[in-house]
Design a protein around this motif. Sequence first.
Motif, mmCIF file in Angstrom:
data_model
loop_
_atom_site.group_PDB
_atom_site.id
_atom_site.type_symbol
_atom_site.label_atom_id
_atom_site.label_comp_id
_atom_site.label_asym_id
_atom_site.label_seq_id
_atom_site.Cartn_x
_atom_site.Cartn_y
_atom_site.Cartn_z
ATOM 1 N N LEU A 242 0.821 -1.206 0.000
ATOM 2 C CA LEU A 242 0.000 0.000 0.000
ATOM 3 C C LEU A 242 0.864 1.269 0.000
ATOM 4 O O LEU A 242 0.565 2.253 0.670
ATOM 5 N N GLY A 243 1.973 1.230 -0.732
ATOM 6 C CA GLY A 243 2.831 2.411 -0.873
ATOM 7 C C GLY A 243 3.842 2.606 0.235
ATOM 8 O O GLY A 243 4.550 3.605 0.256
ATOM 9 N N TYR B 85 2.252 10.819 3.090
ATOM 10 C CA TYR B 85 1.424 9.642 2.832
ATOM 11 C C TYR B 85 1.699 8.543 3.857
ATOM 12 O O TYR B 85 2.836 8.113 4.030
ATOM 13 N N ALA B 86 0.690 8.127 4.565
ATOM 14 C CA ALA B 86 0.738 7.065 5.576
ATOM 15 C C ALA B 86 1.757 7.351 6.677
ATOM 16 O O ALA B 86 2.267 6.441 7.310
ATOM 17 N N TRP C 5 4.498 5.161 9.514
ATOM 18 C CA TRP C 5 5.963 5.061 9.443
ATOM 19 C C TRP C 5 6.704 6.225 10.073
ATOM 20 O O TRP C 5 7.931 6.294 9.990
ATOM 21 N N ASP C 6 6.052 7.138 10.733
ATOM 22 C CA ASP C 6 6.684 8.330 11.299
ATOM 23 C C ASP C 6 7.941 7.952 12.095
ATOM 24 O O ASP C 6 7.850 7.295 13.128
ATOM 25 N N PRO C 7 9.130 8.357 11.621
ATOM 26 C CA PRO C 7 10.366 7.908 12.267
ATOM 27 C C PRO C 7 10.683 8.699 13.531
ATOM 28 O O PRO C 7 10.406 9.893 13.622
ATOM 29 N N HIS D 97 12.073 3.111 3.443
ATOM 30 C CA HIS D 97 10.879 3.885 3.091
ATOM 31 C C HIS D 97 11.182 5.384 3.089
ATOM 32 O O HIS D 97 10.777 6.099 2.169
ATOM 33 N N VAL D 98 11.891 5.870 4.102
ATOM 34 C CA VAL D 98 12.210 7.302 4.168
ATOM 35 C C VAL D 98 13.098 7.682 2.987
ATOM 36 O O VAL D 98 12.907 8.743 2.387
#
Length: 178
Positions: free
Chosen positions: A40-41, A94-95, A99-101, A53-54
């Motif tokens: 989902l991206g 997005y999302a 995933w917020d690091p 991802h980042v």
Amino acid sequence: MRFQPSKCNIITFARKKKPVYFDYVLNGEKLLQVDSIKYLGVFITSDLSWDKHVQFICNKGNRTLGVLQRNLSFCPSDVKLTAYKGLLRPVLEYASSVWDPHQIYLQDKLDSIQRRSARFISSTFSREPGRKTRGMHNLHFCHLYTRSNCYKYSFLPNTVKDWNSPPASLVENSMHHN
């Protein structure tokens, strides 16, 4: 529903140095073991790190910002802001609740794109404050920022650095004596 083995992968989530892997077979074909998947991206890695991802988000954000800079450089700030809100911010956010690091170095990567975007929108490209400090003299030049040592140590940046180095009192005294 029919699954196609060529489109199916296996990912094992573990923080162990040597996780236990099993072979899975679907319709007579062995499924491929992978270290990361895009779902989902969002890139999910086997060690549950958000580095990949980042990095993907930053690359996509930099490309998007580059397109905006090339095509909207002479537009007013409100047009740039609208383009940023519609094209770049959705890429960066997005999302993000997933995933917020929390790692500073990943936050810095994302923040650097935000800072460059703000400079682009406001057309403020100087990285140096425009205020005068105590040590500056009246003939002070802005420091030239460079990306390579080849240019950093060349004539012009070194000359500006040397020109700005005398104390203000010395420069002002020499101006009054001429």
